[in-house]
Design a protein around this motif. Structure first.
Motif, PDB file in Angstrom:
ATOM      1  N   LYS A   1       0.146   0.217  -7.177  1.00  0.00           N
ATOM      2  CA  LYS A   1       0.429   0.506  -5.761  1.00  0.00           C
ATOM      3  C   LYS A   1       0.078  -0.618  -4.775  1.00  0.00           C
ATOM      4  O   LYS A   1       0.846  -0.914  -3.877  1.00  0.00           O
TER       5      LYS A   1
ATOM      6  N   ARG B   1       2.503  -2.877  -2.104  1.00  0.00           N
ATOM      7  CA  ARG B   1       2.333  -3.158  -0.676  1.00  0.00           C
ATOM      8  C   ARG B   1       2.274  -4.664  -0.406  1.00  0.00           C
ATOM      9  O   ARG B   1       2.830  -5.166   0.559  1.00  0.00           O
ATOM     10  N   ARG B   2       1.598  -5.373  -1.281  1.00  0.00           N
ATOM     11  CA  ARG B   2       1.441  -6.817  -1.111  1.00  0.00           C
ATOM     12  C   ARG B   2       2.784  -7.550  -1.096  1.00  0.00           C
ATOM     13  O   ARG B   2       2.959  -8.536  -0.408  1.00  0.00           O
TER      14      ARG B   2
ATOM     15  N   LEU C   1       5.880  -5.984  -0.539  1.00  0.00           N
ATOM     16  CA  LEU C   1       6.902  -5.165   0.121  1.00  0.00           C
ATOM     17  C   LEU C   1       7.815  -5.975   1.052  1.00  0.00           C
ATOM     18  O   LEU C   1       8.997  -5.669   1.190  1.00  0.00           O
TER      19      LEU C   1
ATOM     20  N   LEU D   1      -1.345   4.757   0.181  1.00  0.00           N
ATOM     21  CA  LEU D   1      -0.390   3.646   0.097  1.00  0.00           C
ATOM     22  C   LEU D   1       1.047   4.144  -0.072  1.00  0.00           C
ATOM     23  O   LEU D   1       1.969   3.616   0.536  1.00  0.00           O
TER      24      LEU D   1
ATOM     25  N   GLU E   1       2.360   5.481   3.212  1.00  0.00           N
ATOM     26  CA  GLU E   1       2.550   4.356   4.138  1.00  0.00           C
ATOM     27  C   GLU E   1       3.838   3.588   3.803  1.00  0.00           C
ATOM     28  O   GLU E   1       4.638   3.267   4.685  1.00  0.00           O
ATOM     29  N   MET E   2       4.045   3.309   2.510  1.00  0.00           N
ATOM     30  CA  MET E   2       5.231   2.555   2.102  1.00  0.00           C
ATOM     31  C   MET E   2       6.494   3.406   2.260  1.00  0.00           C
ATOM     32  O   MET E   2       7.552   2.882   2.595  1.00  0.00           O
TER      33      MET E   2
ATOM     34  N   LYS F   1       8.270   2.917   5.367  1.00  0.00           N
ATOM     35  CA  LYS F   1       8.877   1.605   5.592  1.00  0.00           C
ATOM     36  C   LYS F   1      10.151   1.371   4.780  1.00  0.00           C
ATOM     37  O   LYS F   1      10.918   0.478   5.096  1.00  0.00           O
TER      38      LYS F   1
END
Length: 195
Positions: free
Chosen positions: A79, A83-84, A86, A118, A121-122, A125
């Motif tokens: 996960k 995010r890193r 994305l 996470l 949150e993702m 987006k």
């Protein structure tokens, strides 16, 4: 897919089989008859550092490296890695993420905390997201190390590559003694990746 090129970014942590997954994908992509380019980046892979594989395939592929905002698919084995990386995913791209936490060194040493929520949150987006418990599916297939093939199965559903090409790519990339487990993991990812 722009200019007939499909960009796939595979991101994970050392030991998760990111590079093998990239090898299977690139071998399967060769069946389409175009060009295939691969770039691997290892950051302290043995110690749980980031491992990133970029696979680009299509009619004409000029560079093995893609620019941020151009990945059609971001396949994340963990996960935080999702995010890193994305920002590499294009607006209508697909995020395929393993709902697993592998805390990096700063978290393990207490210098940082692992971010909460996470996935939620993702999800705000990206418009296309598949979340899998790939570790559990790999366990069901017979080996927890087959997380990579679970994720490849979920990705395969969304690519114009035949099942036969995937099977052949698995057969030539995976050691014989692990082939059945990996085929099972791929199938479970294929089935679960549809949900």
């Amino acid at each position: 897919m722009h200019n007939g090129v499909i960009n796939v970014l595979l991101v994970g942590v050392g030991g998760q089989g990111t590079i093998l997954a990239g090898r299977v994908l690139s071998r399967a992509a060769i069946s389409l008859g175009g060009e295939v380019k691969v770039s691997d980046i290892h950051g302290m892979a043995q110690r749980g550092g980031s491992v990133v594989t970029q696979v680009r395939f299509g009619t004409r592929v000029y560079s093995p490296v893609m620019a941020p905002g151009t990945a059609d698919f971001l396949v994340a084995f963990e996960k935080l890695e999702a995010r890193r990386w994305l920002h590499y995913l294009k607006n209508d791209g697909w995020l395929i993420v393993n709902d697993q936490e592998l805390p990096p060194l700063p978290v393990l040493t207490g210098a940082a905390t692992y971010p909460e929520n996470l996935i939620g949150e993702m999800g705000k987006k990206v418009s296309n997201m598949v979340v899998l418990d790939a570790l559990e599916l790999a366990r069901r297939a017979g080996n927890v190390k087959a997380v990579n093939m679970v994720l490849m199965g979920a990705l395969a559903r969304r690519l114009p590559i035949s099942r036969e090409a995937w099977e052949e790519a698995l057969a030539v990339s995976v050691p014989k003694r692990f082939l059945e487990v990996n085929k099972k993991a791929f199938q479970l990812g294929w089935e679960e990746g549809d949900k």
